[in-house]
Design a protein around this motif. Sequence first.
Motif: not given
Length: 293
Positions: A102-105, A112-115
């Motif tokens: 995920r990459a979002e505002q 927010y980055l979910d790696l």
Amino acid sequence: MITHGAILDAALARITAGYVFPERTAAIEVAIRNRLAEGAYEGLDQRGLCERVTEDLQGVCPDKHLRLLWSEEPQSMDEEPEDVARARFERYAREKNYGIRRAEQLDGNIGYLDLRMIPPAGVGGPAIAAAMQLVASTEALVIDLRQCSGGSPEGVQLWCSYFFADDEVHLNDIYDRATDSTRQYWTLGHLAAPRYSDRPVAVLTSDFTFSGGEELSYNLKVLKRATLVGQTTRGGAHPTARIPVAPHVTVTVPTARSINPVTGTNWEGIGVEPDVAVAAEDALEKALEHLRA
């Protein structure tokens, strides 16, 4: 069917030849051969053998990367050509969206980055740049590594580079046994997306976070570039080779070790401790409180 003894012979030979701490290999071999002679592995199928031997390996040498792994699908015992291995891994990385789930505002203009993994820079660079472009205008950033299983040192180097102003930050060193050499990793001078060097960053960790995910956490913490929120990570700091020793069994042999230029050590066996310790499921909420304070 290949015997347990033959599997262990092959695995121990690989450990003796390649383990990054050669002075420990004699004790490893004695311990596993004693367990075999005692009948500790009798009656186990290959999956059970892998689990039991891994416990015994880590009992005598507490290295989280030193393992026997069982796979459902049979694997070739022939050495895989480098171009074939590279193509196979690139397919895997592409299927995993290069680790970026995920990459979002979020509310309050927080990125927010979910790696979930850290791909090699040459493979994942465009996707990493795209993710950083998406969060470039945010006022703060959360990097969620709670489900990050590991990855490439070069990928960690690329991710870290986005959080510093230039190419003058020494991130990590890796000593390789086979070549008896040490490679330095510094931030990169050229990046394909804007740097995020002047705004607060929080990193979320859990007791699942491992290997490359731990290095990313450790580098940013030691260099005081991010606040870590969550749980102490699993504790695996050694780059590792994966070598088939039977159609369904692989031995993983740590062949190198990280040496942080600030601390002179790494997180092997102890994990990376958070700055703010909370349950993993509460880490995002706590990090947002911290960033919004």
